[in-house]
Design a protein around this motif. Structure first.
Motif, PDB file in Angstrom:
ATOM      1  N   VAL A   1       0.864  -1.180   0.000  1.00 29.89           N
ATOM      2  CA  VAL A   1       0.000   0.000   0.000  1.00 29.89           C
ATOM      3  C   VAL A   1       0.901   1.231   0.000  1.00 29.89           C
ATOM      4  N   MET A   2       0.389   2.358  -0.440  1.00 27.34           N
ATOM      5  CA  MET A   2       1.215   3.552  -0.599  1.00 27.34           C
ATOM      6  C   MET A   2       1.547   4.290   0.695  1.00 27.34           C
ATOM      7  N   LEU A   3       0.682   4.214   1.698  1.00 25.50           N
ATOM      8  CA  LEU A   3       0.843   5.073   2.874  1.00 25.50           C
ATOM      9  C   LEU A   3       2.217   4.992   3.536  1.00 25.50           C
ATOM     10  N   PRO A   4       2.764   3.809   3.830  1.00 26.62           N
ATOM     11  CA  PRO A   4       4.084   3.802   4.475  1.00 26.62           C
ATOM     12  C   PRO A   4       5.158   4.508   3.642  1.00 26.62           C
ATOM     13  N   ALA A   5       5.158   4.275   2.350  1.00 24.37           N
ATOM     14  CA  ALA A   5       6.166   4.899   1.491  1.00 24.37           C
ATOM     15  C   ALA A   5       5.991   6.413   1.423  1.00 24.37           C
ATOM     16  N   THR A   6       4.743   6.874   1.327  1.00 26.72           N
ATOM     17  CA  THR A   6       4.531   8.324   1.255  1.00 26.72           C
ATOM     18  C   THR A   6       4.875   9.005   2.577  1.00 26.72           C
ATOM     19  N   LEU A   7       4.659   8.317   3.687  1.00 30.50           N
ATOM     20  CA  LEU A   7       5.034   8.908   4.979  1.00 30.50           C
ATOM     21  C   LEU A   7       6.548   9.029   5.104  1.00 30.50           C
ATOM     22  N   VAL A   8       7.290   8.043   4.625  1.00 32.37           N
ATOM     23  CA  VAL A   8       8.759   8.160   4.637  1.00 32.37           C
ATOM     24  C   VAL A   8       9.170   9.313   3.725  1.00 32.37           C
ATOM     25  N   SER A   9       8.586   9.389   2.545  1.00 30.43           N
ATOM     26  CA  SER A   9       8.917  10.451   1.598  1.00 30.43           C
ATOM     27  C   SER A   9       8.600  11.833   2.157  1.00 30.43           C
ATOM     28  N   LYS A  10       7.559  11.927   2.958  1.00 37.79           N
ATOM     29  CA  LYS A  10       7.143  13.209   3.550  1.00 37.79           C
ATOM     30  C   LYS A  10       8.303  13.881   4.289  1.00 37.79           C
ATOM     31  N   TYR A  11       9.154  13.088   4.938  1.00 35.49           N
ATOM     32  CA  TYR A  11      10.256  13.633   5.733  1.00 35.49           C
ATOM     33  C   TYR A  11      11.514  13.902   4.905  1.00 35.49           C
ATOM     34  N   LYS A  12      11.419  13.749   3.588  1.00 33.72           N
ATOM     35  CA  LYS A  12      12.457  14.128   2.625  1.00 33.72           C
ATOM     36  C   LYS A  12      13.860  13.633   2.976  1.00 33.72           C
ATOM     37  N   PRO A  13      14.028  12.310   3.141  1.00 39.29           N
ATOM     38  CA  PRO A  13      15.397  11.838   3.375  1.00 39.29           C
ATOM     39  C   PRO A  13      16.267  12.155   2.157  1.00 39.29           C
ATOM     40  N   PRO A  14      17.552  12.420   2.376  1.00 40.43           N
ATOM     41  CA  PRO A  14      18.423  12.810   1.261  1.00 40.43           C
ATOM     42  C   PRO A  14      18.940  11.615   0.463  1.00 40.43           C
ATOM     43  N   VAL A  15      18.240  10.496   0.552  1.00 39.50           N
ATOM     44  CA  VAL A  15      18.635   9.270  -0.144  1.00 39.50           C
ATOM     45  C   VAL A  15      17.415   8.698  -0.858  1.00 39.50           C
TER      46      VAL A  15
ATOM     47  N   ALA B   1       3.563   0.266  -7.347  1.00 35.33           N
ATOM     48  CA  ALA B   1       4.774   0.536  -8.129  1.00 35.33           C
ATOM     49  C   ALA B   1       4.554   1.714  -9.082  1.00 35.33           C
ATOM     50  N   ALA B   2       3.407   1.742  -9.725  1.00 38.56           N
ATOM     51  CA  ALA B   2       3.108   2.846 -10.650  1.00 38.56           C
ATOM     52  C   ALA B   2       3.005   4.172  -9.917  1.00 38.56           C
ATOM     53  N   HIS B   3       2.336   4.180  -8.766  1.00 39.16           N
ATOM     54  CA  HIS B   3       2.170   5.426  -8.013  1.00 39.16           C
ATOM     55  C   HIS B   3       3.487   5.949  -7.445  1.00 39.16           C
ATOM     56  N   CYS B   4       4.437   5.063  -7.205  1.00 42.15           N
ATOM     57  CA  CYS B   4       5.740   5.497  -6.685  1.00 42.15           C
ATOM     58  C   CYS B   4       6.443   6.453  -7.645  1.00 42.15           C
ATOM     59  N   ASN B   5       6.132   6.326  -8.924  1.00 45.19           N
ATOM     60  CA  ASN B   5       6.793   7.165  -9.922  1.00 45.19           C
ATOM     61  C   ASN B   5       6.413   8.637  -9.836  1.00 45.19           C
ATOM     62  N   VAL B   6       5.378   8.961  -9.074  1.00 49.25           N
ATOM     63  CA  VAL B   6       4.965  10.360  -8.978  1.00 49.25           C
ATOM     64  C   VAL B   6       5.120  10.930  -7.562  1.00 49.25           C
ATOM     65  N   VAL B   7       5.801  10.205  -6.688  1.00 53.11           N
ATOM     66  CA  VAL B   7       6.041  10.687  -5.326  1.00 53.11           C
ATOM     67  C   VAL B   7       7.538  10.917  -5.166  1.00 53.11           C
ATOM     68  N   SER B   8       7.890  12.081  -4.695  1.00 56.69           N
ATOM     69  CA  SER B   8       9.288  12.481  -4.557  1.00 56.69           C
ATOM     70  C   SER B   8      10.117  11.470  -3.778  1.00 56.69           C
ATOM     71  N   GLY B   9      11.221  11.050  -4.380  1.00 61.42           N
ATOM     72  CA  GLY B   9      12.180  10.197  -3.699  1.00 61.42           C
ATOM     73  C   GLY B   9      11.912   8.715  -3.783  1.00 61.42           C
ATOM     74  N   LEU B  10      10.746   8.296  -4.271  1.00 67.42           N
ATOM     75  CA  LEU B  10      10.406   6.878  -4.295  1.00 67.42           C
ATOM     76  C   LEU B  10      10.887   6.218  -5.580  1.00 67.42           C
ATOM     77  N   VAL B  11      11.464   5.032  -5.432  1.00 70.81           N
ATOM     78  CA  VAL B  11      11.918   4.231  -6.561  1.00 70.81           C
ATOM     79  C   VAL B  11      11.229   2.875  -6.440  1.00 70.81           C
ATOM     80  N   PRO B  12      10.311   2.551  -7.349  1.00 73.93           N
ATOM     81  CA  PRO B  12       9.580   1.297  -7.219  1.00 73.93           C
ATOM     82  C   PRO B  12      10.407   0.080  -7.606  1.00 73.93           C
ATOM     83  N   MET B  13      10.168  -1.024  -6.905  1.00 70.12           N
ATOM     84  CA  MET B  13      10.764  -2.308  -7.254  1.00 70.12           C
ATOM     85  C   MET B  13       9.655  -3.344  -7.159  1.00 70.12           C
ATOM     86  N   LEU B  14       9.108  -3.707  -8.294  1.00 72.25           N
ATOM     87  CA  LEU B  14       7.984  -4.626  -8.362  1.00 72.25           C
ATOM     88  C   LEU B  14       8.494  -6.064  -8.439  1.00 72.25           C
TER      89      LEU B  14
END
Length: 144
Positions: free
Chosen positions: A71-85, A97-110
């Motif tokens: 689900v997207m929520l855990p990944a978007t919450l991590v992204s919210k805090y803008k880690p520099p990695v 995986a598709a939605h990860c492509n439009v959230v800052s910092g997320l790289v999908p691995m399906l």
């Protein structure tokens, strides 16, 4: 609207370059503190874990973060805090995986299946190396 006109591809490329330049100028700890200080409290348990994982990433100088989720929520919450990695999102859900492509910092691995992190981490590390999204070296860091 900015990308409309005679040269939309060039406009998008320019906007991308500006965004990347602005994000590279952000200092990790200051960005984290700014987001944390402006987050309403109390936070949910999931957000506390996401926030804590980004803080740990900053404290230990991690090269990448990995989130296992369907689900997207855990990944978007991590992204919210803008880690520099980069945040590698390991999922079996094509929609995530598709939605990860439009959230800052997320790289999908399906993946077709995910068993345990112990079994999938070598695959994740190889993918990170192949994509060149983090400069990983062999070893366990300061802790061995």
């Amino acid at each position: 609207e900015t990308a409309n006109g005679a040269l939309p591809a060039k406009a998008v490329a320019t906007m991308t370059a500006i965004t990347r330049n602005a994000e590279e100028g952000l200092e990790g700890d200051l960005t984290y503190q700014n987001v944390w200080n402006n987050t309403p409290k109390p936070v949910s348990p999931l957000e506390a874990v996401a926030s804590g994982s980004v803080k740990a990433c900053l404290d230990m100088g991690a090269m990448a973060m990995v989130v296992y989720t369907d689900v997207m929520l855990p990944a978007t919450l991590v992204s919210k805090y803008k880690p520099p990695v980069p945040i590698v999102v390991v999922t079996t859900n094509p929609s995530v995986a598709a939605h990860c492509n439009v959230v800052s910092g997320l790289v999908p691995m399906l993946l077709d299946t995910v068993t345990t992190s112990r079994e999938t981490m070598p695959l994740v590390i190889n993918t990170i190396r192949k994509l060149g999204i983090a400069d990983l070296v062999a070893g366990g860091g300061a802790g061995g």
